[in-house]
Design an enzyme around this catalytic site. Sequence first.
Site, PDB file in Angstrom:
ATOM      1  CG  ASN A  42      -0.401  -0.060   2.530  1.00 35.44           C
ATOM      2  OD1 ASN A  42       0.623  -0.696   2.736  1.00 35.44           O
ATOM      3  ND2 ASN A  42      -1.024   0.597   3.490  1.00 35.44           N
ATOM      4  CB  ILE A  43       1.717   3.642  -2.277  1.00 38.84           C
ATOM      5  CG1 ILE A  43       2.626   2.455  -2.593  1.00 38.84           C
ATOM      6  CG2 ILE A  43       2.476   4.962  -2.399  1.00 38.84           C
ATOM      7  CD1 ILE A  43       3.054   2.360  -4.044  1.00 38.84           C
ATOM      8  CD  GLU A  44      -1.711   4.988   4.508  1.00 36.66           C
ATOM      9  OE1 GLU A  44      -2.438   4.096   4.966  1.00 36.66           O
ATOM     10  OE2 GLU A  44      -1.096   5.806   5.235  1.00 36.66           O
ATOM     11  CB  CYS A  55      -5.106  -1.231  -1.793  1.00 36.30           C
ATOM     12  SG  CYS A  55      -6.356  -0.300  -0.897  1.00 36.30           S
ATOM     13  CD  GLU A  57      -5.357  -5.764  -1.162  1.00 40.65           C
ATOM     14  OE1 GLU A  57      -4.783  -4.649  -1.153  1.00 40.65           O
ATOM     15  OE2 GLU A  57      -6.115  -6.136  -0.250  1.00 40.65           O
ATOM     16  CB  CYS A  90     -10.450  -2.177   1.096  1.00 38.71           C
ATOM     17  SG  CYS A  90      -9.965  -1.495  -0.507  1.00 38.71           S
ATOM     18  CB  CYS A  93      -8.819  -4.310  -3.239  1.00 38.80           C
ATOM     19  SG  CYS A  93      -7.513  -3.071  -3.137  1.00 38.80           S
TER      20      CYS A  93
HETATM   21 ZN    ZN Z   1      -7.865  -2.087  -1.105  1.00 40.88          ZN
END
Ligand code: ZN
Length: 133
Positions: A42-44, A55, A57, A90, A93
Amino acid sequence: MTNENLLELAQQAREHARAGISGFKVGAALLTSCGKVFTGCNIEDPSGVGVTNLCAERCAVAKALSEGFSDFEKIAVAGGTDTLTACTPCGVCRQYLNSFCPQIKVVCMDNGGSKEYTLSELLPHSFEESFGS
Ligand code: ZN
C-alpha cells in the site's frame, strides 16, 4: 507455490509499504497462471488526499497488467499495524479484482495460518452480475 509461500512474499512486500497516515502496512503477492509472482504494497499519499491512496492488491495487479500478464490464479494479502492480523481486501480492491480476474482466489492470514476465499465469497452480488456476465 503454496499459500504459505505466497503469504511470505506478501509479508516481504509489506516492508515497502508507505503507510505514514494510517500506520497500517499491507503487502500482496499475486500469482499468475504461468507461475510468475507480482508483489505490491500500500502506498498512502502523504498529502492526505485519500482518493489517491493505492492498496497493495491493486498495486500488484497494476504491475502485472502493465507487463502484459492478465491471467491470475491467486493473490495473498498480509497486513497489520505492528503485528500482522487477518486482513482481507477492502471493498475497492474486491471490485477491482472482480473486474480483472473474477475467478481469482484470495489468501489471507488466519490465526497464524492461512485461509483461502473465492472472490464471490468476499464480493457476493458484484456489480458485474447486474450485466449478467
Ligand atoms: Zn484495497
